[in-house]
Design a protein around this motif. Structure first.
Motif, mmCIF file in Angstrom:
data_model
loop_
_atom_site.group_PDB
_atom_site.id
_atom_site.type_symbol
_atom_site.label_atom_id
_atom_site.label_comp_id
_atom_site.label_asym_id
_atom_site.label_seq_id
_atom_site.Cartn_x
_atom_site.Cartn_y
_atom_site.Cartn_z
ATOM 1 N N MET A 142 0.878 -1.167 0.000
ATOM 2 C CA MET A 142 0.000 0.000 0.000
ATOM 3 C C MET A 142 0.918 1.220 0.000
ATOM 4 S SD MET A 142 -3.019 1.052 2.687
ATOM 5 C CE MET A 142 -2.120 2.159 3.768
ATOM 6 N N ILE A 143 0.989 1.905 -1.115
ATOM 7 C CA ILE A 143 1.922 3.023 -1.270
ATOM 8 C C ILE A 143 1.357 4.255 -0.584
ATOM 9 C CG2 ILE A 143 3.267 4.386 -2.904
ATOM 10 C CD1 ILE A 143 3.780 1.337 -2.909
ATOM 11 N N SER A 150 5.524 16.586 0.325
ATOM 12 C CA SER A 150 4.463 15.928 1.073
ATOM 13 C C SER A 150 4.243 14.503 0.587
ATOM 14 C CB SER A 150 3.163 16.724 0.941
ATOM 15 O OG SER A 150 2.141 16.139 1.711
ATOM 16 N N TYR A 151 4.376 14.300 -0.718
ATOM 17 C CA TYR A 151 4.233 12.968 -1.312
ATOM 18 C C TYR A 151 5.438 12.695 -2.194
ATOM 19 C CZ TYR A 151 2.607 9.213 -4.366
ATOM 20 O OH TYR A 151 2.505 8.035 -5.061
ATOM 21 N N THR A 152 6.006 11.488 -2.075
ATOM 22 C CA THR A 152 7.141 11.105 -2.908
ATOM 23 C C THR A 152 6.836 9.768 -3.564
ATOM 24 O OG1 THR A 152 8.638 12.181 -1.338
ATOM 25 C CG2 THR A 152 9.636 10.744 -2.972
ATOM 26 N N SER A 153 6.855 9.723 -4.887
ATOM 27 C CA SER A 153 6.603 8.470 -5.603
ATOM 28 C C SER A 153 7.752 7.497 -5.351
ATOM 29 C CB SER A 153 6.476 8.735 -7.104
ATOM 30 O OG SER A 153 7.723 9.148 -7.631
ATOM 31 N N LEU A 154 7.513 6.227 -5.628
ATOM 32 C CA LEU A 154 8.564 5.220 -5.433
ATOM 33 C C LEU A 154 9.755 5.478 -6.348
ATOM 34 C CD1 LEU A 154 6.418 1.961 -5.095
ATOM 35 C CD2 LEU A 154 7.402 3.371 -3.289
ATOM 36 N N ALA A 179 15.441 7.331 -6.712
ATOM 37 C CA ALA A 179 16.425 8.286 -7.239
ATOM 38 C C ALA A 179 17.079 9.080 -6.106
ATOM 39 C CB ALA A 179 15.748 9.219 -8.231
ATOM 40 N N LEU A 180 16.296 9.461 -5.096
ATOM 41 C CA LEU A 180 16.839 10.225 -3.972
ATOM 42 C C LEU A 180 17.811 9.374 -3.152
ATOM 43 C CD1 LEU A 180 16.780 12.918 -2.498
ATOM 44 C CD2 LEU A 180 14.793 12.105 -1.196
#
Length: 590
Positions: free
Chosen positions: A209-210, A511-515, A520-521
């Protein structure tokens, strides 16, 4: 109908005699005010009744009447955007009719009986249906298509059905059962809250659950249909974590249950959710949310019913094929209701006064979570994830509610007051928290996100654990006792903590970071660390590396917009290489 007389009143507990023919968990009406109660014990002809309203004014000899039915919820169009109390009384309707104060004995239907909904039939006369089959739909909100299903206990052949505008109590179809009965079908159905809704098959928890929260998705992921708890002391950010999960997680429906929290916290939820925008649809978040607001100043017994009301509504949407998140805030207040009633019943107390059956009652709630194949001839997959906040007194995680919860749930997001006071959000302690879904979910992350996912996350966790060990050495003998390599490890760990795990809930880019951006981070931080170690091996100074201008850009990288991240991250990494090369060249020259 069974009628008895009150012989004892003890707060929310009422004991009535003459109830021999009543059933356990039947709903009863108590006194002239017709207060709502539920039978929780029967001894011969005496019934112990848990009353969900204030019992002041009720006395010996007052009448108690059983309805003959268990505590149930109404399920149908109108649930979305609704705000209920713990026993599914609509608070908005109560406010408009009676004002801000809840009057005793109010009996309002949970679903609006006057509103018309446009029903679009998907089945036709002559079709054979079984329990769980969808025979039509209602566009309840821009974000939710409400599927009208045959109740699980029915099956038969459709005799008549017609599209049109109907109230929830109007007959939209007629079913002929195998024994020849003609059963009218409406847009709504009822279901007892203490009985789990049936399904065909339970599926393994192998899809995440992302949530968009880096510390959760990367380090301590939860599966769809999984269970998690968020314990932490006052002010550590439990409510903010739950709001972020409600807003950003990739679920279709959110059921937010406030079971005994302070009124001001539920007020924040009631004010913010209609204003928050759903990132997927652009509509207000309330367009896919059901709120159950049972605050600490409401009768304590109603807390006990509130989580069952919430999980039953969630199971109903799960049966439509939706992914649902149930967020309970907080199970500690719910457990206090159990302790209150147990004391009134004069039961033998367990640890800290909680009843001996505390763990089994918690398990009854959490075990209703899961990803399942639903009933019906057409195969549908739905999921209910249960996330419960725990508010241990003084942040003591050894207290009974926290310990009983940890034995049941698979994910532990332990909030740390020290991190919260340092303004580190989310304040999830990376050394104490865990997720038992990690091994099951790693194949999904590897195949769907990046082959390097597990290795990168494992490396970051190893660095953070090593930092904890090195911190002990620093406290004893000082920083100068560490080798340049170990000091560099501390710098990389600081970058992981501040530039990766720390997240700003009010920054649009953070606030939101995709997978993909999370990967990449992580790559950016760890690759910089690898290159910095090479520079140290060539003689570069740790303090000079830490002071490089590119470090500030790495710190700000988490706020970069999703679509611009790949290009900007590549530019930052190239700049880092140039600055490290220049620093190494100067050191070699010296």
């Amino acid at each position: 109908m069974v009628e008895g007389r009150i012989v004892k009143v003890s707060g929310p507990l009422v004991i009535a005699e003459g109830m021999r023919n009543a059933n356990m968990f039947d709903v009863v009406r108590v006194g002239d005010a017709k207060l709502i109660g539920e039978i929780i014990e029967i001894h011969k002809d005496r019934a112990s009744i848990q009353v969900y309203e204030e019992t002041a004014g009720i006395g010996r000899g007052d009448k108690v009447v059983s309805t003959g039915a268990p505590l149930s919820v109404e399920l149908g169009p109108g649930l979305i955007e609704s705000i209920y109390d713990g026993i599914q009384r609509p608070l908005n309707a109560m406010f408009s009719l009676y004002g801000p104060n809840i009057i005793k004995g109010i009996d309002l239907p949970a679903l609006n009986r006057e509103k018309f909904w446009h029903f679009e039939a998907s089945a036709k006369p002559g079709d054979s249906l079984v329990g769980g089959d969808v025979y039509g739909s209602v566009a309840e909100s821009p974000a939710v298509l409400h599927k009208i299903m045959l109740p699980p206990t029915l099956s038969g052949k459709l005799v008549a059905i017609a599209s049109g505008d109907y109230k929830v109590t109007d007959t939209v179809a007629t079913l002929e059962t195998p024994d020849g009965r003609q059963v009218p079908l409406t847009l709504m159905q009822t279901w007892p809250v203490r009985r789990p809704r049936p399904y065909k098959e339970k599926l393994p928890p192998d899809i995440p659950m992302i949530t968009g929260q880096r510390s959760i998705d990367s380090f301590f992921p939860i599966a769809k249909g999984g269970t998690a708890c968020v314990p932490g002391p006052f002010g550590s950010g439990k409510t903010v974590v739950q709001h972020q999960i409600a807003k950003w997680s990739d679920v279709d429906i959110v059921v937010y249950v406030g079971c005994g929290e302070r009124g001001n916290e539920m007020t924040d939820v009631l004010r913010e959710f209609p204003e928050l925008r759903d990132p997927r649809s652009g509509e207000p978040l309330m367009k896919r949310t059901v709120l159950i607001a049972n605050t600490s100043d409401m009768p304590v017994a109603a807390r006990e019913a509130s989580i069952y009301t919430g999980i039953t509504i969630a199971e109903y949407f799960r049966d439509m094929g939706y992914s649902v998140a149930v967020i309970a805030d907080s199970s500690s207040r719910w457990a206090e209701a159990l302790r209150e009633m147990s004391g009134r019943l004069e039961e033998m107390p367990g640890e800290e006064g909680y009843p001996a059956y505390l763990a089994s009652r918690l398990a009854q709630f959490y075990e209703r979570a899961g990803r399942v194949i639903t009933l019906g001839q057409e195969e549908r997959e739905g999921a209910v994830a249960a996330i419960g906040a725990v508010s241990p007194p003084g942040g003591d995680l050894s207290e009974p509610v926290t310990q009983a919860t940890l034995r049941i749930v698979k994910v532990f997001w332990g909030l740390d007051a020290a991190l919260a006071y340092r303004r580190h959000f989310p304040a999830i302690n990376w050394l104490n928290s865990y997720s038992l879904y990690r091994d099951r979910l790693d194949p999904w992350f590897t195949s769907c996100v990046s082959e390097k996912w597990s290795a990168r996350i494992g490396e970051m966790m190893r660095i953070l654990q090593l930092e904890s060990e090195l911190d002990e050495i620093v406290k004893l003998v000082g920083m100068d006792a560490l080798s340049p390599s170990d000091r560099m490890t501390l710098e990389i760990a600081r970058s992981i903590r501040e530039d990766y795990l720390q997240q700003d809930a009010f920054d649009p880019g953070d606030s939101y970071t995709s997978l993909e951006k999370q990967t990449a981070l992580a790559d950016l931080i760890l690759t910089f660390g690898d290159k910095a170690r090479l520079a140290i091996a060539k003689g570069a100074d740790v303090e000079k590396i830490a002071a490089l201008p590119v470090r500030e850009k790495i710190g700000r990288a988490k706020s970069v917009a999703e679509n611009a991240a790949p290009e900007i991250f590549a530019a930052i990494l190239k700049e880092a290489e140039e600055q490290l090369d220049a620093l190494t060249a100067r050191e070699e020259t010296v």
